[in-house]
Scaffold this motif. Structure first.
Motif: not given
Length: 814
Positions: A557-558, A624-633, A635-643, A699-703
């Motif tokens: 997905x990334x 298309x239907x992708x999601x960025x993943x960036x590992x974080x702890x 104490x870090x700003x931002x989110x792990x998953x973003x469309x 199906x996963x992309x569409x969901x």
């Protein structure tokens, strides 16, 4: 006569630890409640033979960690009681294989089993047990007794005591049955291979021990094993499979290396333990990285920041089978990592050498557990690997054998031509210049060495560089093609004709130096892995916000963690790549032709060209239907998953409609197709487009798209919009009655079939997917009915009427 002893499977170490790893002492780690008798009188009862009656004057003996003896056809271990209860790593490898065994990915040197073992005595039996460090607790804690009770060590083999040595400090056992029986724990034939080749039984009369040798820290055995089989991989008339198996038993360090805790923000191969002695209010799973033990010769100079040589450097030996012309490139590929280790404070930390000749060392063997080697394998397989063997107590890598399959040269020759040939004159031939192919081999070896050092693939590394920067000679010569050689960024397919001086082949990048420093730099003043966490976290925090130091494994997905991609803009990179590929396609026949030869090379390269085209399309499809993943702890700003942003997804679909779902006339070169096959172009294109359509309608992309709309409303690229725009692209001819060629008719049929599959798969859930797909099918049916009567061609009418009927049948069944 130096080789390996017995081995067992690492993949399921099932035992317990007898003490905490950092405090482990030799005697404390021994099997509890096992009487190890050393009293001379108790050993000298009548049931035991005299030493001289067992180890006779005919014995051929070799001294080492054990003394091993051959007396005519019998083989014996003389095991000192001092070694009982010590942890030993037992590794099984195949040293010689029959042709075709394992389907091309099993070779001479392949590891089949790995396990920690211990020797112990119970009454008059000597036991060989399998030991696991999956569950641990310090032996000073009460819960340690529960660990032992609930993790009983399985017994691999039990041996009769044949005799004791003259001073009663060692026991003599016969090991013939261990190596000449079908012991699954140390077999070279896996369960799946037994089923595949219909293995019946081990033929003892055709199995024998070839060599047995002992060294100061290891025992080595080679034995020939012959199995009867109904469907052997080769020489089927014999009905047998014969292979030589290499067994290594290696004494692990008495004091395990201090482990280093894993952090998913930096990629490492790992091992895990459940620490039941932890203060955490749970069964505390701890994961450690796998790495070599590097300790500075001069700790004080190291602490001052000086470069210091390690006490024991990492040394790789080249397989004597390595062709002379490739040896310098292999050596360079290993020693390229010296620059990374210098960042970690070590000088000459990793070295490559040619293996000693038989004259220099007649006992040297690549299967010897003391040596790490680069194996050169004569096979048609097109691959390379970088496996390693590690201490499950601490993650310390003990040794590794990097594998280069000879035919892998072919893969890189072909890809070099296809992906860089448009802009790189040196690539426009099947006879790639030696310096060029050597540089590619060097970087493959460097990639595999990275694995052997503990680094997994980092598929996010290619996304850290601006796509247009890859057209710059200054940039690429300094930074390479990706931030890490551990990505699958093999070639620069972005550079265009006229981009002079760019780098075409991957190389080590800034992430590699960062990761090696993170994993290997010695942190002074700490007494446990937990004490290192503050420093390790700071090293990551210091690089926060810099894309060059991100880690990401491949996932579905990334789009920033894909294989074979280049640059941080998939649409732009694939546009550049397709532009180049069209130039290659026009010239492919000329560049692959050899006077007097048939068109086999053209056929092969054309097939691979189609695969390259499909990869370029797939990189865009992933947006298309992708999601960025960036590992974080936390104490870090931002989110792990973003469309992925809405407009980028829309542009991705435009690219696919324009470049993927149109008829690829540029691929349909007459001088290619008419020389490689009587027919098949329609099927090839249908397969390519069908694959991309299937990926788009996953199906996963569409969901994910439905959920994105639910959470983010108008900011999301909706599934209904994507399906509508896809339909308008695939069925664009119907609006103005344009000719629908055979390739497009195939694609349109495939579109309806894929929508039908979505309806079937969603029948139980009846989610928004079913509702939106039903709308699309009706819109397609409506357009087909309306357009059918406007076409003068009977074929066009028949096609559209068939689509109408197909949709009817789908909706009726639903």
């Amino acid at each position: 006569m130096k080789n390996i002893v017995s081995s067992i499977v690492l993949i399921g170490l099932v035992m317990s630890v007898q003490t905490g790893y950092s405090q482990k002492k030799k005697n404390k780690n021994r099997e509890e409640n096992i009487p190890v008798t050393t009293d001379n009188s108790s050993q000298r009862d009548s049931s035991f033979k005299e030493y001289s009656n067992v180890i006779t004057s005919l014995a051929i003996s070799d001294e080492g960690i054990f003394t091993v003896h051959k007396v005519e056809s019998e083989y014996y271990y003389e095991i000192p009681f001092a070694q009982f209860g010590n942890d030993m790593l037992w590794v099984t490898r195949i040293s010689k294989i029959p042709d075709g065994f394992g389907g091309g990915y099993v070779n001479a040197g392949s590891k089949t089993n790995e396990q920690v073992v211990q020797w112990s005595r119970v009454n008059n039996a000597i036991l060989l047990r399998s030991i696991s460090y999956s569950n641990v607790a310090n032996d000073s804690l009460p819960i340690h007794h529960s660990i032992i009770a609930n993790n009983n060590h399985p017994i691999i083999e039990s041996f009769k005591i044949e005799a004791f040595n003259p001073d009663s400090s060692a026991v003599v056992i016969s090991v013939n049955n261990l190596f000449l029986a079908d012991n699954r724990a140390i077999s070279g034939v896996s369960e799946s291979m037994r089923q595949q080749y219909k293995v019946k039984a081990l033929e003892k009369n055709r199995s024998f021990i070839n060599r047995m040798a002992s060294y100061p820290e290891n025992v080595e055995v080679r034995h020939e094993m012959t199995y009867s089989a109904s469907e052997p991989p080769s020489n089927s008339k014999t009905g047998t499979i014969s292979l030589e198996v290499s067994q290594s038993m290696y004494l692990l360090p008495e004091t395990p290396m201090q482990p280093r805790l894993y952090d998913k923000r930096v990629g490492w191969f790992t091992l895990s333990q459940v620490d039941y002695g932890s203060d955490a209010l749970k069964a505390d799973k701890k994961t450690y990285i796998r790495r070599w033990r590097l300790e500075p010769k001069d700790p004080e100079a190291y602490a001052r920041g000086e470069l210091v040589e390690p006490v024991k450097p990492i040394i790789y030996y080249l397989d004597p089978a390595t062709p002379d012309r490739w040896k310098p490139f292999f050596i360079q590929g290993v020693e390229d990592w010296q620059a990374a280790f210098e960042v970690a404070g070590f000088k000459n930390a990793i070295i490559a050498k040619e293996a000693p000749t038989p004259e220099e060392d007649p006992n040297w063997s690549p299967e010897d557990a003391r040596f790490s080697t680069i194996r050169y394998i004569a096979t048609t397989t097109r691959n390379a690997m970088g496996p390693s063997v590690s201490d499950p107590r601490s993650g310390e890598i003990i040794e590794s054998d990097i594998v280069w399959y000879h035919n892998h040269i072919r893969s890189y020759r072909n890809r070099y031509l296809l992906e860089t040939g448009a802009a790189n004159p040196l690539a426009r031939t099947l006879n790639t210049p030696e310096a060029e192919i050597g540089e590619m081999m060097r970087m493959v070896i460097a990639h595999e060495v990275g694995h052997a050092l503990g680094l997994p693939h980092n598929m996010k590394a290619s996304y850290s560089y601006p796509t247009d920067s890859l057209r710059s000679a200054t940039f690429t010569q300094k930074w390479g093609l990706a931030a890490s050689i551990m990505d699958y960024t093999r070639y620069n397919y972005v550079a265009q004709p006229g981009d002079e001086g760019v780098r075409w082949v991957r190389m080590l990048g800034p992430y590699d130096k960062y990761a090696i420093n993170w994993g290997y730099r010695v942190i002074s003043g700490v007494e446990s892995a937990e004490d290192e966490k503050v420093t390790l976290n700071k090293w990551i925090s210091d690089k926060a916000g810099d894309a060059r130091y991100l880690f990401g494994s491949y996932n579905a997905y990334d789009p920033s963690s894909q294989t074979e991609s280049v640059g941080n803009d998939p649409i732009k990179a694939s546009s550049y790549g397709l532009s180049n590929l069209k130039i290659v396609a026009k010239n492919l026949k000329e560049w692959t032709s050899t006077p007097g030869e048939a068109y086999d090379d053209l056929d092969e390269l054309y097939g691979e060209l189609l695969s390259v085209w499909s990869r370029y399309a797939g990189h865009v499809n992933m947006l298309i239907g992708g999601i960025y993943q960036e590992y974080k702890t936390t104490d870090q700003s931002g989110v792990v998953y973003s469309h992925i942003e809405k407009n980028q997804q829309q542009e991705a679909l435009k690219f696919i409609n324009k470049n993927v779902f149109v008829t690829p006339d540029w691929l349909l070169q007459d001088d290619i197709l008419q020389n490689i096959e009587a027919s098949g172009a329609l099927a090839k294109v249908r397969s390519l487009q069908s694959g991309q359509l299937s990926s788009l309608l996953q199906e996963g992309k569409m969901k994910r798209m439905i959920e994105n709309e639910a959470l983010n409303g108008n900011e999301a690229y909706t599934l209904s919009s994507m399906l509508s725009e896809l339909r308008k692209g695939i069925w664009s001819e119907l609006s103005d009655t344009k000719n629908i060629d055979a390739f497009r008719r195939n694609l349109q049929r495939e579109h309806v079939i894929r929508l039908e599959k979505l309806m079937i798969n969603d029948a139980k859930n009846r989610s928004d997917i079913s509702a939106l797909v039903r709308v699309e099918l009706k819109e397609i049916q409506k357009a087909a009915r309306s357009a059918a009567h406007r076409y003068g061609s009977d074929l066009m009418k028949a096609h559209l009427q068939d689509i109408d009927a197909l949709v009817d049948s789908i909706l009726d069944e639903d």
